[in-house]
Scaffold this motif. Sequence first.
Motif: not given
Length: 146
Positions: A46-47, A49, A70-74, A77
Amino acid sequence: MYDGQHDLPIDEFTAEFYWLSNFSPAPIDYEGELYMTVENAFQAAKTSDHRARALIRDCGPDEAKMRGLHVPLRPDWEQCRVAVMEDLLDAKFAIPALRRRLIATGDRPIINRNVFGDTFWGLCRDQGRNELGEAIMRVRNRIQAR
């Protein structure tokens, strides 16, 4: 003796069908990193990072799912998530023992039934798209066609 079992849908990824669950152990290589389940690899995908990916890689699948919220999504996505899932399932069912089990399901419908409201990846209260079940069946169809 015919027992009728082979016509019934598989609609719970528990007990004898837990191996269909994304939470079941199946080492997956995703972009050069080893994840112990499809769930871990999917949440990491999903990310972009790398720190978040490492945290997701090194925990259990339940925790990976929570961390994935809670991750920054690409940015792409929403457009690629089904294809990513299918790629991960291709990797999972390339494992010979899992491939044999999947083939043994014949043409039974595979439904990711749930009670927690996921109507994208599964069915909840008979509503939803069942994208996970559909992806597993597409992988099975490709394997059977070989």
